[in-house]
Design a protein around this motif. Structure first.
Motif, PDB file in Angstrom:
ATOM      1  N   PRO A 404       0.805  -1.237   0.000  1.00 51.58           N
ATOM      2  CA  PRO A 404       0.000   0.000   0.000  1.00 51.58           C
ATOM      3  C   PRO A 404       0.830   1.275   0.000  1.00 51.58           C
ATOM      4  CG  PRO A 404      -0.179  -1.167   2.104  1.00 51.58           C
ATOM      5  CD  PRO A 404       0.459  -2.105   1.139  1.00 51.58           C
ATOM      6  N   LEU A 405       1.952   1.294   0.696  1.00 50.03           N
ATOM      7  CA  LEU A 405       2.765   2.502   0.733  1.00 50.03           C
ATOM      8  C   LEU A 405       3.433   2.744  -0.614  1.00 50.03           C
ATOM      9  CD1 LEU A 405       3.648   4.797   2.528  1.00 50.03           C
ATOM     10  CD2 LEU A 405       5.600   3.433   3.268  1.00 50.03           C
ATOM     11  N   ILE A 406       3.846   1.668  -1.288  1.00 53.71           N
ATOM     12  CA  ILE A 406       4.446   1.812  -2.622  1.00 53.71           C
ATOM     13  C   ILE A 406       3.398   2.282  -3.618  1.00 53.71           C
ATOM     14  CG2 ILE A 406       5.627   0.595  -4.495  1.00 53.71           C
ATOM     15  CD1 ILE A 406       7.314   1.012  -1.986  1.00 53.71           C
ATOM     16  N   GLN A 407       2.198   1.688  -3.554  1.00 47.67           N
ATOM     17  CA  GLN A 407       1.119   2.102  -4.452  1.00 47.67           C
ATOM     18  C   GLN A 407       0.805   3.581  -4.274  1.00 47.67           C
ATOM     19  OE1 GLN A 407      -2.186  -0.536  -3.663  1.00 47.67           O
ATOM     20  NE2 GLN A 407      -1.670  -1.800  -5.451  1.00 47.67           N
ATOM     21  N   SER A 408       0.730   4.019  -3.018  1.00 48.22           N
ATOM     22  CA  SER A 408       0.424   5.422  -2.732  1.00 48.22           C
ATOM     23  C   SER A 408       1.489   6.345  -3.312  1.00 48.22           C
ATOM     24  CB  SER A 408       0.308   5.623  -1.222  1.00 48.22           C
ATOM     25  OG  SER A 408       0.125   6.975  -0.901  1.00 48.22           O
ATOM     26  N   SER A 409       2.766   5.954  -3.142  1.00 48.28           N
ATOM     27  CA  SER A 409       3.870   6.779  -3.650  1.00 48.28           C
ATOM     28  C   SER A 409       3.860   6.827  -5.169  1.00 48.28           C
ATOM     29  CB  SER A 409       5.202   6.212  -3.146  1.00 48.28           C
ATOM     30  OG  SER A 409       5.264   6.240  -1.743  1.00 48.28           O
ATOM     31  N   LEU A 410       3.565   5.683  -5.791  1.00 54.39           N
ATOM     32  CA  LEU A 410       3.501   5.664  -7.262  1.00 54.39           C
ATOM     33  C   LEU A 410       2.424   6.605  -7.776  1.00 54.39           C
ATOM     34  CD1 LEU A 410       3.923   1.830  -7.901  1.00 54.39           C
ATOM     35  CD2 LEU A 410       5.581   3.613  -8.470  1.00 54.39           C
ATOM     36  N   ARG A 411       1.266   6.654  -7.083  1.00 52.56           N
ATOM     37  CA  ARG A 411       0.176   7.529  -7.511  1.00 52.56           C
ATOM     38  C   ARG A 411       0.503   8.996  -7.271  1.00 52.56           C
ATOM     39  NH1 ARG A 411      -3.172   3.647  -4.943  1.00 52.56           N
ATOM     40  NH2 ARG A 411      -3.290   5.040  -3.154  1.00 52.56           N
ATOM     41  N   GLU A 412       1.033   9.286  -6.079  1.00 54.19           N
ATOM     42  CA  GLU A 412       1.223  10.683  -5.695  1.00 54.19           C
ATOM     43  C   GLU A 412       2.435  11.325  -6.362  1.00 54.19           C
ATOM     44  OE1 GLU A 412       1.372  10.851  -1.482  1.00 54.19           O
ATOM     45  OE2 GLU A 412      -0.604   9.949  -1.188  1.00 54.19           O
ATOM     46  N   ILE A 413       3.512  10.570  -6.485  1.00 55.08           N
ATOM     47  CA  ILE A 413       4.759  11.147  -7.015  1.00 55.08           C
ATOM     48  C   ILE A 413       4.936  10.833  -8.500  1.00 55.08           C
ATOM     49  CG2 ILE A 413       7.272  11.215  -6.720  1.00 55.08           C
ATOM     50  CD1 ILE A 413       6.852  10.450  -3.825  1.00 55.08           C
ATOM     51  N   GLY A 414       4.428   9.676  -8.896  1.00 58.81           N
ATOM     52  CA  GLY A 414       4.544   9.316 -10.301  1.00 58.81           C
ATOM     53  C   GLY A 414       5.448   8.120 -10.508  1.00 58.81           C
ATOM     54  N   LYS A 417       9.139   8.653 -11.650  1.00 58.07           N
ATOM     55  CA  LYS A 417      10.099   9.140 -10.654  1.00 58.07           C
ATOM     56  C   LYS A 417      10.431   8.084  -9.605  1.00 58.07           C
ATOM     57  CE  LYS A 417       8.786  14.005 -11.154  1.00 58.07           C
ATOM     58  NZ  LYS A 417       8.261  15.214 -10.474  1.00 58.07           N
ATOM     59  N   ILE A 418       9.441   7.280  -9.227  1.00 62.21           N
ATOM     60  CA  ILE A 418       9.650   6.307  -8.161  1.00 62.21           C
ATOM     61  C   ILE A 418      10.289   5.018  -8.674  1.00 62.21           C
ATOM     62  CG2 ILE A 418       8.466   4.824  -6.472  1.00 62.21           C
ATOM     63  CD1 ILE A 418       8.665   7.674  -5.615  1.00 62.21           C
ATOM     64  N   GLU A 419       9.907   4.590  -9.864  1.00 63.18           N
ATOM     65  CA  GLU A 419      10.378   3.309 -10.378  1.00 63.18           C
ATOM     66  C   GLU A 419      11.901   3.215 -10.473  1.00 63.18           C
ATOM     67  OE1 GLU A 419      10.016  -0.488 -11.109  1.00 63.18           O
ATOM     68  OE2 GLU A 419       8.231   0.768 -10.830  1.00 63.18           O
ATOM     69  N   ARG A 423      14.167   0.344  -8.551  1.00 62.21           N
ATOM     70  CA  ARG A 423      15.065  -0.549  -9.291  1.00 62.21           C
ATOM     71  C   ARG A 423      16.497  -0.451  -8.750  1.00 62.21           C
ATOM     72  NH1 ARG A 423      15.235  -3.093 -14.354  1.00 62.21           N
ATOM     73  NH2 ARG A 423      16.961  -4.579 -14.140  1.00 62.21           N
ATOM     74  N   LEU A 424      16.914   0.768  -8.413  1.00 64.93           N
ATOM     75  CA  LEU A 424      18.261   0.951  -7.845  1.00 64.93           C
ATOM     76  C   LEU A 424      18.404   0.225  -6.512  1.00 64.93           C
ATOM     77  CD1 LEU A 424      21.027   2.371  -8.045  1.00 64.93           C
ATOM     78  CD2 LEU A 424      20.017   4.314  -6.838  1.00 64.93           C
ATOM     79  N   LEU A 425      17.384   0.315  -5.665  1.00 69.45           N
ATOM     80  CA  LEU A 425      17.412  -0.386  -4.384  1.00 69.45           C
ATOM     81  C   LEU A 425      17.489  -1.892  -4.598  1.00 69.45           C
ATOM     82  CD1 LEU A 425      14.695   1.628  -2.403  1.00 69.45           C
ATOM     83  CD2 LEU A 425      17.163   1.630  -1.989  1.00 69.45           C
TER      84      LEU A 425
END
Length: 506
Positions: A404-414, A417-419, A423-425
């Motif tokens: 849920p936290l990843i989904q929220s970040s993907l929606r809010e930030i894009g 930008k998040i992907e 991938r780096l992590l």
């Protein structure tokens, strides 16, 4: 038990030589039995218990190279004749019958334990009806005199300065010139002083472990270090509901039945962080697994597989097995002078190996059960951040985009930008370093949120709560999922604190 001695043949002085050991050489050899400071002090506490003491006071006084340690008890004390006998190296034969509560064996403990740490050993003692008497071994004086001269004078000024005195009856043991403890350290040497403090802590942990059954029981003993009473360390966590006590077995050995009781300790998730840390013991979780050998309730071996062919492995660290021995089996079990090693007789090895195998298997089941629960919850609720996957026969790890936290970040930030960050992590996980550290120093690996405070964790909980809420979950459903989500599943106190906040606060 005493053995029958063959009669001494009649010989003339021409038939033998008297080969008296050289005092200076022998006394230095007696220092090399391999005692550590904690095991040496534990050997002296044995004497206190054998003397029916109810209280033992240890005093550690820092003064650089002139530091000292004093051990005082309120036991029965000794007469002058008994003191001289006790100070004699090899004062009792290991073949002699011992009283049931006697923790000694070789008649060497007081001397070898003390000589291993210091060059001057003084003993002051008093019985209820006899005057106070004292004796002193000074190794430097023995080397100079070339004789076993047991001195009648002790450093009374040092005892008085330390506030050590015998009220009615009891014994005081004083260690001075502690070359193996402080060496030639200066009084203002902060590094040496810190090592001295660390040594006190090691002694405290060791005594809490070795004498825990005496410290726990009513009418046992009290042990104080610099005025503070120490508590008992129970290796089997018998006060925890999740501890499994497996059925005890009786093994026949030297005419008596020995009781063997296996325990499987709780999984980390069933203990608080403080309780889990304390339960690890002085040597850590991995090192403390195995058999615990007791002799007259005094712990000799604090976790060992006794040469039965088992290794100390991570998934077996919850397996601990108690064995109780009487004090007439020292030779049968090869108890050493330091009372820190034991080996079972050959005819018991198969039975002990069978018990160990069953206990180890039960300990592994704790992890397997935990794994099944995690797998089931993960597939149902998608609450775990990392996922293990396989490609071309090799494992790799990905961040769960359904979290849920990843989904929220993907929606809010894009996503764009998040992907790249995700991938780096994923590509830079220090897997090799984690594996090496976990294998070599497993007890130094921090657990999730270890040492964190609620105020630090709350913003993370709030963010995840809001993400679930936006997806249409009810309050109860959200808390059900938080309870299965790492790292909160191992720290339920944070979930409870968050739940107790007023509705408006959430």
């Amino acid at each position: 038990m005493k053995t029958e001695q063959a009669p001494i043949p009649e010989l003339s002085p021409d038939d033998y030589d008297v080969a008296r050991p050289e005092p200076s050489a022998l006394v230095e050899s007696l220092r090399a039995f391999g005692y550590s400071l904690p095991t040496a002090i534990a050997d002296l506490v044995d004497n206190c218990i054998s003397a029916a003491a109810r209280n033992v006071w240890l005093r550690f006084e820092w003064d650089g190279a002139h530091s000292f340690i004093a051990i005082r008890d309120d036991g029965g004390g000794m007469t002058d004749v008994e003191l001289v006998a006790a100070m004699r190296p090899g004062s009792k034969s290991p073949l002699e019958d011992r009283a049931p509560g006697d923790l000694g064996r070789f008649g060497l403990g007081l001397k070898t334990a003390s000589f291993s740490q210091c060059r001057r050993l003084s003993v002051v003692t008093k019985t209820k009806d006899d005057p106070c008497v004292a004796r002193c071994w000074d190794l430097d004086y023995i080397n100079t005199a070339g004789e076993w001269r047991l001195l009648k004078k002790v450093n009374q000024h040092r005892l008085t300065g330390a506030g050590e005195e015998i009220a009615q009856q009891g014994t005081i043991i004083l260690w001075e010139e502690m070359d193996r403890v402080t060496g030639s350290a200066r009084t203002d040497d902060k590094s040496a002083y810190n090592r001295f403090l660390e040594a006190i802590e090691e002694v405290k942990e060791h005594l809490a472990m070795v004498f825990h059954r005496y410290l726990e029981k009513r009418g046992g003993i009290n042990i104080f270090i610099n005025g503070r009473q120490i508590g008992a360390w129970d290796p089997f966590l018998r006060g925890e509901k999740a501890t499994q006590e497996l059925p005890s077995e009786k093994l026949f050995c030297k005419g008596v039945h020995l009781t063997v009781t296996p325990y499987v300790l709780p999984h980390q998730s069933k203990l608080t962080q403080d309780r889990h840390r304390a339960a690890a013991g002085p040597q850590g979780w991995n090192a403390q697994q195995g058999f615990y050998i007791y002799r007259n309730e005094r712990l000799l071996v604090p976790g060992d597989w006794l040469g039965l062919g088992f290794q100390k492995e991570e998934h077996h660290k919850l397996a601990r097995i108690q064995i109780d021995l009487p004090n007439n089996m020292d030779d049968e079990w090869q108890i050493d002078v330091k009372k820190s090693r034991a080996r079972p007789p050959g005819y018991l090895r198969a039975e002990l190996k069978r018990i160990a195998k069953l206990t180890r298997e039960q300990a592994v089941q704790i992890y397997r059960h935990r794994g099944k629960v995690i797998a089931r919850k993960s597939s149902q609720d998608h609450v775990f951040l990392w996922q293990q996957k396989s490609r071309h026969g090799k494992y790799f790890y990905e961040i769960n985009r359904e979290h849920p936290l990843i989904q929220s970040s993907l929606r809010e930030i894009g996503t764009d930008k998040i992907e790249p960050i995700l991938r780096l992590l994923e590509e830079t996980i220090p897997a090799s370093h984690i594996i090496i550290t976990s294998s070599e120093e497993p007890d130094r690996m921090s657990s999730p949120l270890e040492g964190a405070k609620y105020a630090e964790v709350r913003p993370l909980l709030q963010k995840i709560y809001d993400s679930f809420q936006k997806n249409g979950f009810s309050r109860d459903e959200i808390f059900d999922r938080l309870a299965t989500m790492e790292p909160f599943s191992q720290n339920p106190e944070f979930i409870e604190a968050f739940r107790e906040e007023p509705e408006g606060g959430i």
